[in-house]
Write a protein that holds these residues in place. Sequence first.
Motif, PDB file in Angstrom:
ATOM      1  N   LEU A 205     -39.507 115.461  56.618  1.00  0.00           N
ATOM      2  CA  LEU A 205     -39.981 115.995  57.898  1.00  0.00           C
ATOM      3  C   LEU A 205     -39.997 114.940  58.998  1.00  0.00           C
ATOM      4  N   ASP A 206     -40.278 113.719  58.625  1.00  0.00           N
ATOM      5  CA  ASP A 206     -40.421 112.659  59.625  1.00  0.00           C
ATOM      6  C   ASP A 206     -39.098 112.069  60.088  1.00  0.00           C
ATOM      7  N   SER A 207     -38.095 112.148  59.253  1.00  0.00           N
ATOM      8  CA  SER A 207     -36.847 111.472  59.598  1.00  0.00           C
ATOM      9  C   SER A 207     -35.690 112.021  58.772  1.00  0.00           C
ATOM     10  N   GLU A 208     -34.523 111.725  59.228  1.00  0.00           N
ATOM     11  CA  GLU A 208     -33.305 112.035  58.493  1.00  0.00           C
ATOM     12  C   GLU A 208     -33.055 110.842  57.564  1.00  0.00           C
ATOM     13  N   TYR A 209     -32.880 111.108  56.265  1.00  0.00           N
ATOM     14  CA  TYR A 209     -32.722 110.042  55.286  1.00  0.00           C
ATOM     15  C   TYR A 209     -31.491 110.248  54.423  1.00  0.00           C
ATOM     16  N   SER A 210     -30.937 109.132  53.981  1.00  0.00           N
ATOM     17  CA  SER A 210     -29.952 109.168  52.902  1.00  0.00           C
ATOM     18  C   SER A 210     -30.749 109.258  51.600  1.00  0.00           C
ATOM     19  N   GLY A 211     -30.075 109.496  50.499  1.00  0.00           N
ATOM     20  CA  GLY A 211     -30.766 109.532  49.211  1.00  0.00           C
ATOM     21  C   GLY A 211     -31.456 108.216  48.925  1.00  0.00           C
ATOM     22  N   TYR A 212     -30.783 107.115  49.223  1.00  0.00           N
ATOM     23  CA  TYR A 212     -31.354 105.780  49.010  1.00  0.00           C
ATOM     24  C   TYR A 212     -32.600 105.585  49.870  1.00  0.00           C
ATOM     25  N   GLN A 213     -32.523 105.955  51.133  1.00  0.00           N
ATOM     26  CA  GLN A 213     -33.673 105.814  52.034  1.00  0.00           C
ATOM     27  C   GLN A 213     -34.824 106.710  51.585  1.00  0.00           C
ATOM     28  N   LEU A 214     -34.499 107.888  51.095  1.00  0.00           N
ATOM     29  CA  LEU A 214     -35.529 108.794  50.594  1.00  0.00           C
ATOM     30  C   LEU A 214     -36.248 108.169  49.395  1.00  0.00           C
ATOM     31  N   ALA A 215     -35.483 107.541  48.502  1.00  0.00           N
ATOM     32  CA  ALA A 215     -36.093 106.879  47.350  1.00  0.00           C
ATOM     33  C   ALA A 215     -37.034 105.772  47.807  1.00  0.00           C
ATOM     34  N   LYS A 216     -36.633 105.011  48.804  1.00  0.00           N
ATOM     35  CA  LYS A 216     -37.494 103.953  49.355  1.00  0.00           C
ATOM     36  C   LYS A 216     -38.737 104.552  50.007  1.00  0.00           C
ATOM     37  N   ALA A 217     -38.566 105.631  50.761  1.00  0.00           N
ATOM     38  CA  ALA A 217     -39.704 106.296  51.406  1.00  0.00           C
ATOM     39  C   ALA A 217     -40.670 106.824  50.354  1.00  0.00           C
TER      40      ALA A 217
ATOM     41  N   ARG B  89     -49.487 111.630  64.244  1.00  0.00           N
ATOM     42  CA  ARG B  89     -49.130 112.218  62.944  1.00  0.00           C
ATOM     43  C   ARG B  89     -50.009 111.575  61.893  1.00  0.00           C
ATOM     44  N   ILE B  90     -51.069 112.283  61.444  1.00  0.00           N
ATOM     45  CA  ILE B  90     -52.015 111.659  60.531  1.00  0.00           C
ATOM     46  C   ILE B  90     -51.826 112.052  59.067  1.00  0.00           C
ATOM     47  N   GLY B  91     -50.973 113.027  58.772  1.00  0.00           N
ATOM     48  CA  GLY B  91     -50.775 113.453  57.382  1.00  0.00           C
ATOM     49  C   GLY B  91     -50.423 112.304  56.453  1.00  0.00           C
ATOM     50  N   PRO B  92     -49.402 111.498  56.770  1.00  0.00           N
ATOM     51  CA  PRO B  92     -49.081 110.366  55.885  1.00  0.00           C
ATOM     52  C   PRO B  92     -50.247 109.386  55.751  1.00  0.00           C
TER      53      PRO B  92
END
Length: 189
Positions: A12-24, A151-154
């Motif tokens: 929801l916060d950003s567009e990610y690659s699979g690698y970036q998603l794993a890091k997030a 944005r306080i959810g995270p």
Amino acid sequence: MALRHAVLAALLDSEYSGYQLAKAFDIGVANFWHALPQQLYAELTKLEKEGLVAGRQVVQETRPNKRLFRVTDAGRAELEKFAAVASKPSFIRDDLLVKVQVADLIGTGPVIEQLEERTSAAEAKIELLSKLLRDLRGDASEEEFLRRGERIGPYLTCLRGLAFEQEHRDWCLRIAAVLKERQSSRVER
């Protein structure tokens, strides 16, 4: 909760690659949902087939091309539907607790060692989550951020992760001390 909802929430916060998603996931989502990178890649494929995320190819000259994923309107609707359903109560499922339960019958040495390892891991996670909280709120105090942050959810989920890790560390320290005390009193007899 299914992995799909955690992935949608992370995107929801950003567009990610699979690698970036794993890091997030490692940083922001791991305090409430664990997933291996291969599980994330498989889930992205499923979500894209279902139209809940959209992927696009990014051509890179010096690196291999990558795909970036974002939540679609259908994915956002899926999250809204998920948020409206009552959550099930949490429960603990931890093999270390089984070991502690039987420690006085099978020997405390290895259990104490594992409790100490868990203490160290919790302390490292406490440090990471504390830094993440500072980064999320910037120059604002926690009270100010909670009142006015965009944005306080995270931040709120990170607070829960921090409290969990602190309580887990404190429990491990206490139980290791109890087992050590019992171990030394047996030796004295």
